[in-house]
Design a protein around this motif. Structure first.
Motif, PDB file in Angstrom:
ATOM      1  N   VAL A   1       0.840  -1.212  -0.140  1.00  0.00           N
ATOM      2  CA  VAL A   1       0.005  -0.020  -0.110  1.00  0.00           C
ATOM      3  C   VAL A   1       0.938   0.977   0.025  1.00  0.00           C
ATOM      4  CG1 VAL A   1      -1.753   1.358   1.385  1.00  0.00           C
ATOM      5  CG2 VAL A   1      -2.075  -1.173   1.039  1.00  0.00           C
ATOM      6  N   SER A   2       2.106   1.391   0.641  1.00  0.00           N
ATOM      7  CA  SER A   2       2.694   2.339   0.949  1.00  0.00           C
ATOM      8  C   SER A   2       3.812   2.505  -0.509  1.00  0.00           C
ATOM      9  CB  SER A   2       3.716   2.276   2.129  1.00  0.00           C
ATOM     10  OG  SER A   2       3.065   2.121   3.127  1.00  0.00           O
ATOM     11  N   SER A   3       3.981   1.451  -1.372  1.00  0.00           N
ATOM     12  CA  SER A   3       4.627   1.495  -2.518  1.00  0.00           C
ATOM     13  C   SER A   3       4.249   2.761  -3.732  1.00  0.00           C
ATOM     14  CB  SER A   3       4.819   0.145  -3.193  1.00  0.00           C
ATOM     15  OG  SER A   3       3.533   0.115  -3.783  1.00  0.00           O
ATOM     16  N   GLY A   4       2.942   2.765  -3.518  1.00  0.00           N
ATOM     17  CA  GLY A   4       2.428   3.742  -4.669  1.00  0.00           C
ATOM     18  C   GLY A   4       2.210   3.082  -5.928  1.00  0.00           C
ATOM     19  N   LEU A   5       2.517   1.814  -6.078  1.00  0.00           N
ATOM     20  CA  LEU A   5       2.279   1.116  -7.209  1.00  0.00           C
ATOM     21  C   LEU A   5       0.815   0.350  -7.066  1.00  0.00           C
ATOM     22  CD1 LEU A   5       5.753  -0.686  -7.370  1.00  0.00           C
ATOM     23  CD2 LEU A   5       4.950   0.990  -8.774  1.00  0.00           C
TER      24      LEU A   5
ATOM     25  N   ARG B   1      11.569  -0.378 -14.957  1.00  0.00           N
ATOM     26  CA  ARG B   1      10.367  -0.794 -14.356  1.00  0.00           C
ATOM     27  C   ARG B   1      10.228  -0.172 -12.827  1.00  0.00           C
ATOM     28  NH1 ARG B   1       7.381  -5.834 -14.482  1.00  0.00           N
ATOM     29  NH2 ARG B   1       8.327  -6.219 -16.785  1.00  0.00           N
ATOM     30  N   PRO B   2       9.020   0.381 -12.542  1.00  0.00           N
ATOM     31  CA  PRO B   2       8.887   1.074 -11.361  1.00  0.00           C
ATOM     32  C   PRO B   2       8.788  -0.091 -10.162  1.00  0.00           C
ATOM     33  CG  PRO B   2       7.320   2.102 -12.896  1.00  0.00           C
ATOM     34  CD  PRO B   2       8.017   0.694 -13.450  1.00  0.00           C
ATOM     35  N   ALA B   3       9.532   0.405  -9.030  1.00  0.00           N
ATOM     36  CA  ALA B   3       9.429  -0.622  -7.873  1.00  0.00           C
ATOM     37  C   ALA B   3       9.722   0.097  -6.732  1.00  0.00           C
ATOM     38  CB  ALA B   3      10.759  -1.479  -8.224  1.00  0.00           C
ATOM     39  N   SER B   4       9.635  -0.636  -5.564  1.00  0.00           N
ATOM     40  CA  SER B   4       9.614  -0.174  -4.256  1.00  0.00           C
ATOM     41  C   SER B   4      10.388  -1.282  -3.402  1.00  0.00           C
ATOM     42  CB  SER B   4       8.484   0.290  -3.612  1.00  0.00           C
ATOM     43  OG  SER B   4       8.683   0.620  -2.362  1.00  0.00           O
ATOM     44  N   VAL B   5      11.388  -0.620  -2.478  1.00  0.00           N
ATOM     45  CA  VAL B   5      11.992  -1.558  -1.410  1.00  0.00           C
ATOM     46  C   VAL B   5      11.292  -1.162  -0.108  1.00  0.00           C
ATOM     47  CG1 VAL B   5      14.166  -2.405  -0.414  1.00  0.00           C
ATOM     48  CG2 VAL B   5      13.814  -2.383  -2.916  1.00  0.00           C
ATOM     49  N   ALA B   6      10.767  -1.890   0.675  1.00  0.00           N
ATOM     50  CA  ALA B   6      10.394  -1.469   2.117  1.00  0.00           C
ATOM     51  C   ALA B   6      11.238  -2.309   3.159  1.00  0.00           C
ATOM     52  CB  ALA B   6       9.023  -1.926   2.507  1.00  0.00           C
ATOM     53  N   ARG B   7      11.546  -1.633   4.080  1.00  0.00           N
ATOM     54  CA  ARG B   7      12.818  -2.419   5.224  1.00  0.00           C
ATOM     55  C   ARG B   7      12.084  -1.966   6.704  1.00  0.00           C
ATOM     56  NH1 ARG B   7      17.104  -1.280   8.329  1.00  0.00           N
ATOM     57  NH2 ARG B   7      16.699   1.077   8.173  1.00  0.00           N
ATOM     58  N   GLU B   8      11.914  -3.073   7.068  1.00  0.00           N
ATOM     59  CA  GLU B   8      11.726  -3.159   8.738  1.00  0.00           C
ATOM     60  C   GLU B   8      10.357  -2.382   8.928  1.00  0.00           C
ATOM     61  OE1 GLU B   8      14.735  -3.904  11.719  1.00  0.00           O
ATOM     62  OE2 GLU B   8      13.734  -4.919  10.176  1.00  0.00           O
ATOM     63  N   ILE B   9       9.488  -2.883   8.097  1.00  0.00           N
ATOM     64  CA  ILE B   9       7.969  -2.679   8.414  1.00  0.00           C
ATOM     65  C   ILE B   9       7.549  -2.346  10.047  1.00  0.00           C
ATOM     66  CG2 ILE B   9       5.472  -3.086   8.104  1.00  0.00           C
ATOM     67  CD1 ILE B   9       6.882  -2.110   5.533  1.00  0.00           C
ATOM     68  N   SER B  10       6.926  -1.373  10.118  1.00  0.00           N
ATOM     69  CA  SER B  10       6.303  -1.122  11.710  1.00  0.00           C
ATOM     70  C   SER B  10       7.575  -0.787  12.625  1.00  0.00           C
ATOM     71  CB  SER B  10       5.647  -2.264  12.063  1.00  0.00           C
ATOM     72  OG  SER B  10       6.056  -3.277  12.835  1.00  0.00           O
ATOM     73  N   LYS B  11       8.809  -1.023  12.294  1.00  0.00           N
ATOM     74  CA  LYS B  11       9.906  -0.849  13.499  1.00  0.00           C
ATOM     75  C   LYS B  11      10.372   0.681  13.407  1.00  0.00           C
ATOM     76  CE  LYS B  11      11.283  -5.780  12.925  1.00  0.00           C
ATOM     77  NZ  LYS B  11      12.348  -6.702  12.690  1.00  0.00           N
ATOM     78  N   LEU B  12      11.178   0.955  14.355  1.00  0.00           N
ATOM     79  CA  LEU B  12      11.762   2.260  14.465  1.00  0.00           C
ATOM     80  C   LEU B  12      12.491   2.677  13.203  1.00  0.00           C
ATOM     81  CD1 LEU B  12      12.204   4.576  16.619  1.00  0.00           C
ATOM     82  CD2 LEU B  12      14.470   3.690  17.414  1.00  0.00           C
ATOM     83  N   HIS B  13      13.229   2.031  12.655  1.00  0.00           N
ATOM     84  CA  HIS B  13      13.944   2.312  11.365  1.00  0.00           C
ATOM     85  C   HIS B  13      13.306   2.124  10.306  1.00  0.00           C
ATOM     86  CE1 HIS B  13      17.001   3.958  14.185  1.00  0.00           C
ATOM     87  NE2 HIS B  13      16.878   2.658  14.752  1.00  0.00           N
ATOM     88  N   GLU B  14      12.139   1.896  10.043  1.00  0.00           N
ATOM     89  CA  GLU B  14      11.276   1.571   8.884  1.00  0.00           C
ATOM     90  C   GLU B  14      11.698   2.623   7.715  1.00  0.00           C
ATOM     91  OE1 GLU B  14       6.620   1.510   7.040  1.00  0.00           O
ATOM     92  OE2 GLU B  14       7.010   1.092   9.211  1.00  0.00           O
ATOM     93  N   THR B  15      11.952   2.247   6.566  1.00  0.00           N
ATOM     94  CA  THR B  15      12.168   2.992   5.459  1.00  0.00           C
ATOM     95  C   THR B  15      11.638   2.285   4.143  1.00  0.00           C
ATOM     96  OG1 THR B  15      14.158   1.520   4.960  1.00  0.00           O
ATOM     97  CG2 THR B  15      14.599   3.734   6.441  1.00  0.00           C
ATOM     98  N   HIS B  16      11.164   3.242   3.205  1.00  0.00           N
ATOM     99  CA  HIS B  16      10.940   2.902   1.884  1.00  0.00           C
ATOM    100  C   HIS B  16      11.299   3.630   0.492  1.00  0.00           C
ATOM    101  CE1 HIS B  16       6.988   1.108   3.458  1.00  0.00           C
ATOM    102  NE2 HIS B  16       7.059   1.901   4.573  1.00  0.00           N
ATOM    103  N   HIS B  17      12.104   2.906   0.004  1.00  0.00           N
ATOM    104  CA  HIS B  17      12.702   3.277  -1.268  1.00  0.00           C
ATOM    105  C   HIS B  17      11.942   3.351  -2.433  1.00  0.00           C
ATOM    106  CE1 HIS B  17      16.303   4.439   1.316  1.00  0.00           C
ATOM    107  NE2 HIS B  17      16.067   3.139   1.664  1.00  0.00           N
TER     108      HIS B  17
END
Length: 243
Positions: A121-125, A180-196
């Motif tokens: 959902v957060s990816s925008g795709l 090709r559009p893509a997204s990488v999510a790391r550490e979902i719901s944790k303190l250092h969650e990131t989305h690239h």
């Protein structure tokens, strides 16, 4: 009288995501089957759950499933949890659920956390229709599966280890194309969650230059369909060139 099997999701990172119902079920069960009792112990302690735990994981599920189903049929209520998220989603649980239903044992699955949903959902795709791939084959069949996914018109989702994310992004870029559009999510719901977010080429370059940690979810856009009119024009151009 038969008991019941509960399949109980647990937080993927933030313990505040534990639902009151999930905690109540774990307290009231006669036994909790945990993927790793050492990993689950802090969670149970946090919510004051004193129910006994036994290990149930991919290395013993073939030998232990029948024993636990016998206990349920004898009247016990057993709850199944994994290290994080929903059992059965890239975690042990499918075999126990399947065999329980074959034996007429009641199975109740609670709704709850799964890492790929917020990542998608957060990816925008596009997320109205998608393919959940989970972990790719390690070696045999990997290239074939990547080619199959690359040809799909639907967004697809891959779980990956931080140690292999750069290699997987490189392979995805080769299979799908750098743009090709893509997204990488790391550490979902944790303190250092990131989305690239970006193209596969950009993400490949980013993660090739920077070592990362934590659980990784890769979201890749589906292959765009060529409009019928454009497809016909390309075919006509090809005919003229061949003439």
């Amino acid at each position: 009288m038969s008991g019941k099997l509960y399949i109980v999701p647990t937080p993927v990172g933030n313990m505040a995501d534990m639902t009151p119902r999930a905690a109540d079920v774990l307290r009231e069960a006669a036994l909790i089957l945990a993927e790793d009792t050492r990993t689950s112990a802090p969670l149970l302690q946090r919510f004051g759950i004193a129910t006994p735990m036994l290990s149930y994981h991919k290395f013993n599920e073939h030998s232990e499933t029948v024993k636990f189903l016998d206990r349920i049929e004898a009247g016990e209520t057993i709850a199944l949890i994994s290290d994080a998220g929903t059992p059965g989603i890239s975690d042990p649980g499918f075999m126990l659920s399947r065999e329980a239903r074959r034996r007429g044992v009641t199975v109740e699955t609670l709704p709850g956390p799964t890492a790929f949903v917020p990542a998608l959902v957060s990816s925008g795709l596009p997320c109205d229709r998608f393919i959940f791939e989970g972990f790719l084959p390690a070696k045999k069949g990997r290239a074939t599966r990547l080619a199959e996914l690359a040809a799909q018109p639907l967004t697809f989702i891959i779980y990956e280890s931080p140690l292999r994310v750069a290699k997987t992004l490189t392979q995805l870029a080769e299979a799908c194309g750098d743009d090709r559009p893509a997204s990488v999510a790391r550490e979902i719901s944790k303190l250092h969650e990131t989305h690239h977010r970006g193209t596969l080429g950009e993400l490949r370059d980013l993660f090739s230059m920077n070592q990362t940690r934590g659980e990784i979810v890769i979201i890749v856009s589906g292959q765009e369909k060529v409009p019928a009119k454009e497809h016909k024009n390309k075919y006509r151009h090809k005919e003229r060139d061949e003439a």
